[in-house]
Design an enzyme around this catalytic site. Structure first.
Site, PDB file in Angstrom:
ATOM      1  N   ASP A   1       0.716  -1.197   0.006  1.00 15.54           N
ATOM      2  CA  ASP A   1      -0.086  -0.089   0.090  1.00 15.54           C
ATOM      3  C   ASP A   1       0.850   1.287   0.017  1.00 15.54           C
ATOM      4  OD1 ASP A   1      -2.646  -0.233  -0.318  1.00 15.54           O
ATOM      5  OD2 ASP A   1      -3.200   0.369   1.610  1.00 15.54           O
TER       6      ASP A   1
ATOM      7  N   ASP B   1     -10.864  -6.350  10.468  1.00 15.82           N
ATOM      8  CA  ASP B   1     -10.996  -7.763  10.712  1.00 15.82           C
ATOM      9  C   ASP B   1     -12.034  -8.222  11.849  1.00 15.82           C
ATOM     10  OD1 ASP B   1      -9.617  -6.449  12.742  1.00 15.82           O
ATOM     11  OD2 ASP B   1      -7.915  -7.737  12.909  1.00 15.82           O
TER      12      ASP B   1
END
Length: 758
Positions: free
Chosen positions: A141, A470
């Protein structure tokens, strides 16, 4: 394969732990004590001259009661599992193993050094798994050519490392971990392999330090073409086109023994200031789409960049559940615990997070299953495209027929990784139908545009809407009806790095706190929506996580108000001679004893438990307090909370202090201010309480519990006193923070002194 007429041996077993009955009995008994405490509060509130003080204490005890009751849901069905890898051959041949796509996420080559990511990638590339079925995708990223260069070097080294591991049955397949362990077994190639690794490491670290890649390090035209993307475009970390580079292709790239290598793909998704990128959840969704166009394996493993594999048989352990025909058809993922290397003796920052990663999953495993903790999780790819069907189709791959370096495949991969791909789609939320088109015999996912077909509704990918993607994703998966399993082998499946800097740890916890509150107060809150979808116990467990930052309220109240009342000589707790005094002692000792026993029974040590409860209090008056305030400001649109990558670069001096168990302060962080202020007020109030005892020649009358509470907090604050007064190293508390805390403590005391109702 086994004869169908015979019963094959089981792949796994499960049973309730023996402490289940004791947990339930204690929960009932302790609940009656809580009700008695609340009754006492009501009576005291009606008679108290200090209404505001009594209301704050009541609020604190109500929140403590709610969070304690919520924590008991973890203790109702604690489950122990065993799995038997040696029985797997009775159910499936190695050639029939499902494909495995491994996702590794990194974001900054300076905070997350590429060599750490390289070791993680090499450790999973060397799995005891058919290499033709294994693919490793790395999401960068940070969009750094330095990271891509590191992976190209890793690919060259892998051609030697993978056959070395296979031939010598090496267990630690992260090169750094293997050579750090001083292997007792000597192999003829070990010196050469180590020399090759050190040479690669020096080259990669030199390139990262200089920030540029020398031309003589680029060995062929393919590499030169790859790096041209950084020069042919205006390439910045936050504004660049998608980059999908196939570093290794299975079936084409071979190791030195002629054995095929696994697929190894570098992905840097396109970014633009014109479009939100949704942090790690967005990166994982890009990997889902890119891998879907290239390999489309039935099983997906997600890993943090520093969480290397510590056991080459880990995928086989997951298959013991995923490939079992008798398993619940709604099984969606198998979660392994996070474990860490380099933790100091007493784990002063509770980096191992034993409650979250080891104790709570055991309890959740007896319900619908553990939450996803961001790494070390094997998913059925199916879970990212809808609710379970209620039947258990065999895990099978729908593999593309074209090689992953094919121009059409690469074009599709770049297309789904583009910054504007998700515009006008519902990735991360809901989608009605996946539009698919047959291209040369294989099914290729296109735009995933929503199309209304009756009332059918699917949810796609990792969910957006929380900084803890998550936790939020696994919560919604459980609400859809998916189940999960906690797999905790004796040898840790994965090992990572825990923060060894207090400021980094608290900032990381603050980010998690904001994300948890986003889930707790969203329209799908566990208290309401989750209760309908999952049932009471599972919803309460999720509520315990989601509202965990609210610990800051009772902890802050008990860190300041009783102590300030003590300084004014005001009693807020029962006297020693009253029966209520025994109730308070029981509530405190009972909760702490239960937590300590559970910690030790799950493999912890008493010193680490003490560190755990101390850090729990420190987080309550610092990062959890700040995350609650940050969430409140964000809710009113006053502030926007960003995602900060946790720094994984460690200074040598910090590392040495950490090994000695010395707390690291060193920077002027606002998170330290309430800690030092609480430490000062508790020290002064405790000393004043001792003075009162000598003056009254008694145990302080109704002030005993306040004196004991001040003393308990003071003992926990010893590392802070040490950092403020006794230490001279660079990790001591900054003088500005100490002075500010002194003046702040004085200001608080003056305000309380002139307030008549306290």
């Amino acid at each position: 394969m086994a004869n169908p007429s015979q019963f094959p041996p089981p792949l796994h077993s499960r049973c309730l732990m023996r402490r289940t009955f004791a947990n339930r009995a204690f929960a009932i008994f302790y609940s009656f004590a809580i009700l008695a405490l609340l009754y006492r509060h009501v009576i005291h509130l009606l008679q108290s001259p200090n209404i505001m003080l009594s209301l704050f204490i009541l609020l604190a005890d109500l929140l403590l009661s709610f969070l304690w009751v919520a924590s008991q849901a973890f203790r109702m069905y604690p489950t122990y599992r065993r799995h038997f890898v040696e029985h797997l051959e009775h159910y499936v041949k190695e050639s029939d193993y499902p494909g495995l796509d491994v996702f590794i996420c990194t974001a900054d080559p300076y905070k997350e050094p590429p060599m750490g990511v390289v070791n993680t990638a090499l450790s999973v590339m060397a799995y005891d798994y058919p290499t033709e079925k294994l693919s490793v995708y790395v999401s960068d990223d940070g969009g750094s050519k330095l990271t891509l260069f590191a992976f190209m070097e890793a690919a060259r080294f892998a051609a030697h490392w993978l056959p070395f591991c296979r031939k010598n049955k090496v267990v630690e397949r992260s090169p750094e971990a293997y050579f750090r362990s001083n292997p007792s077994s000597w192999f003829p190639e070990i010196d050469q392999i180590k020399l090759m690794y050190e040479s690669m490491k020096i080259k990669v670290e030199s390139v990262v330090e200089k920030g540029t890649i020398p031309l003589d390090h680029i060995t062929n035209g393919q590499e030169k073409q790859a790096f041209r993307r950084w020069t042919d475009h205006e390439f910045t970390q936050e504004n660049h086109p998608a980059v999908v580079e196939v570093v290794l292709e299975s079936g084409k790239d071979m190791d030195i023994t002629g054995h095929t290598m696994p697929n190894f793909v570098y992905v840097s998704r396109g970014k633009s200031p014109a479009s939100p990128h949704h942090f790690k959840a967005g990166a994982l969704n890009v990997l889902l789409r890119v891998s879907g166009t290239m390999t489309n394996a039935a099983v997906v493993l997600t890993l943090d960049c520093d969480m290397y594999s510590n056991d080459p048989q880990t995928p086989l352990r997951a298959l013991c559940y995923l490939m079992d025909p008798e398993m619940d058809p709604n099984l969606g993922f198998v979660q392994f615990p996070q474990s860490f290397h380099g933790i100091n003796k007493n784990d002063i920052y509770t980096g191992e997070s034993r409650h979250v990663f080891h104790i709570h999953p055991i309890g959740l495993d007896g319900l619908a299953g553990p939450t996803h903790v961001g790494t070390g999780c094997f998913f059925r790819r199916q879970v990212f495209s809808g609710a379970p069907s209620g039947t258990c189709p065999p895990i099978s791959d729908h593999l593309p027929t074209k090689p992953i370096r094919d121009k059409e495949i690469l074009a599709s991969a770049h297309h789904v990784a583009a910054w504007d791909y998700e515009n006008q789609t519902n990735w991360g939320t809901k989608v009605r139908l996946i539009i698919r088109k047959e291209i040369n015999g294989w099914s290729k996912a296109l735009r995933f545009n929503p199309m209304v077909i009756g009332s059918s509704s699917l949810k796609m990918g990792y969910r957006y809407g929380s900084l803890v993607e998550d936790f939020y994703t696994s919560y919604l998966l459980h609400c859809q009806g998916w189940k999960s399993i906690f797999c905790n082998p004796k040898r840790p499946a994965f090992l990572g790095k825990a923060p060894i800097n207090l400021n980094d740890y608290l900032n990381q916890s603050k980010r998690w706190g904001v994300g948890l509150l986003e889930v707790g107060f969203c329209k799908h809150s566990p208290i309401f929506w989750g209760l309908k979808k999952m049932g009471p116990l599972m919803a309460i467990c999720y509520a315990n996580y989601a509202f965990r930052p609210l610990w800051s309220i009772p902890i802050t109240v008990y860190a300041f108000l009783p102590q300030l009342a003590l300084l004014k000589g005001v009693s807020i707790f029962p006297k020693v001679s009253e029966a209520w005094f025994i109730l308070y002692i029981f509530l405190f000792v009972g909760a702490y004893t239960q937590d300590c026993l559970e910690f030790i029974l799950c493999g912890g040590r008493i010193q680490r438990w003490w560190s755990s409860q101390r850090v729990w209090m420190m987080r309550g008056v610092s990062c959890f307090l700040f995350s609650s305030a940050e969430y409140l400001l964000k809710s009113f649109g006053i502030s926007q909370f960003g995602f900060n990558v946790t720094n994984k670069v460690v200074e040598e001096e910090q590392s040495e202090r950490y090994k000695k168990g010395i707390f690291e302060f060193g920077v002027s962080s606002p998170l330290f201010l309430p800690l030092t202020t609480a430490a000062i007020i508790n020290l002064v109030s405790f000393l004043w309480g001792i003075v009162l005892i000598f003056k009254q020649k008694s145990l302080g009358g109704g002030l005993v519990l306040q004196i004991l509470l001040s003393g308990f907090v003071m003992v926990n604050c010893w590392p802070i006193y040490e950092a403020m007064i006794l230490r001279t190293d660079r990790g001591r508390m900054p003088t500005t923070t100490t002075i500010t805390s002194i003046f702040l403590s004085l200001a608080i005391y003056i305000i309380v002194s002139v307030t008549p109702k306290i």
